[in-house]
Design a protein around this motif. Structure first.
Motif, PDB file in Angstrom:
ATOM      1  N   ASP A  93       8.519  10.997  69.334  1.00  0.00           N
ATOM      2  CA  ASP A  93       8.254  11.567  70.645  1.00  0.00           C
ATOM      3  C   ASP A  93       9.199  12.726  70.971  1.00  0.00           C
ATOM      4  N   TYR A  94      10.459  12.629  70.602  1.00  0.00           N
ATOM      5  CA  TYR A  94      11.439  13.652  70.973  1.00  0.00           C
ATOM      6  C   TYR A  94      11.613  14.729  69.904  1.00  0.00           C
ATOM      7  N   GLU A 106       2.986   7.610  69.097  1.00  0.00           N
ATOM      8  CA  GLU A 106       4.009   8.635  68.861  1.00  0.00           C
ATOM      9  C   GLU A 106       4.835   8.374  67.601  1.00  0.00           C
ATOM     10  N   THR A 107       4.275   7.611  66.663  1.00  0.00           N
ATOM     11  CA  THR A 107       5.019   7.354  65.437  1.00  0.00           C
ATOM     12  C   THR A 107       4.499   8.162  64.257  1.00  0.00           C
ATOM     13  N   SER A 115       9.936   6.373  66.641  1.00  0.00           N
ATOM     14  CA  SER A 115       9.197   7.263  67.517  1.00  0.00           C
ATOM     15  C   SER A 115       9.535   8.724  67.222  1.00  0.00           C
ATOM     16  N   ARG A 126      -0.591  14.057  67.565  1.00  0.00           N
ATOM     17  CA  ARG A 126       0.209  12.830  67.467  1.00  0.00           C
ATOM     18  C   ARG A 126      -0.690  11.639  67.771  1.00  0.00           C
ATOM     19  N   SER A 186       7.893  18.875  71.009  1.00  0.00           N
ATOM     20  CA  SER A 186       8.248  17.670  71.758  1.00  0.00           C
ATOM     21  C   SER A 186       7.731  17.742  73.196  1.00  0.00           C
TER      22      SER A 186
END
Length: 129
Positions: free
Chosen positions: A32-33, A77-78, A30, A73, A55
């Motif tokens: 995502d962050y 989220e990958t 992920s 994205r 992020s």
């Protein structure tokens, strides 16, 4: 260790479109962050930040690509994409994906190379006139 991997470069005529993809080297990792940015480098020129998705969801572009490029994205989220439309010969170069964990960006500020810790190998984009 996390490493971005780019794909989607190629040769296209002026006015055409390409979509670049950036995913982690580890499957289903992920992003995502991570704040993820696209940079490009033409021969003999400095590497230039062109688009960033933070992020926290903020998005920004360098002025020369606003209205033509879109960074986003995917739902998982990958993967982070860079959709490039109305391409011009001056958009040619090696495009790099870079990431930094939870980097906060300021809209309108330059996308700076030194702020990103993880870099892909790059993918070539060539726009013919």
């Amino acid at each position: 260790q996390f490493r971005p991997v780019e794909s989607g470069g190629g040769l296209v005529q002026s006015g055409g479109s390409l979509r670049l993809s950036c995913a982690a080297s580890v499957p289903e990792f992920s992003l995502d962050y991570y704040t993820v940015a696209w940079f490009r480098q033409a021969p003999g020129k400095e590497r230039e930040g062109v688009a960033v998705v933070a992020s926290d969801g903020k998005i920004d572009y360098v002025d020369s690509v606003k209205g033509r490029f879109t960074i986003f994205r995917d739902d998982t989220e990958t993967t982070v994409y860079l959709q490039m439309n109305s391409l011009r010969p001056e958009d040619s170069g090696v495009y790099f994906c870079a990431a930094a964990a939870s980097l906060i960006i300021r809209i309108g500020a330059p996308i700076l190379r030194y702020e990103y810790d993880y870099w892909g190998q790059g993918t070539q984009v060539t726009v013919s006139s």
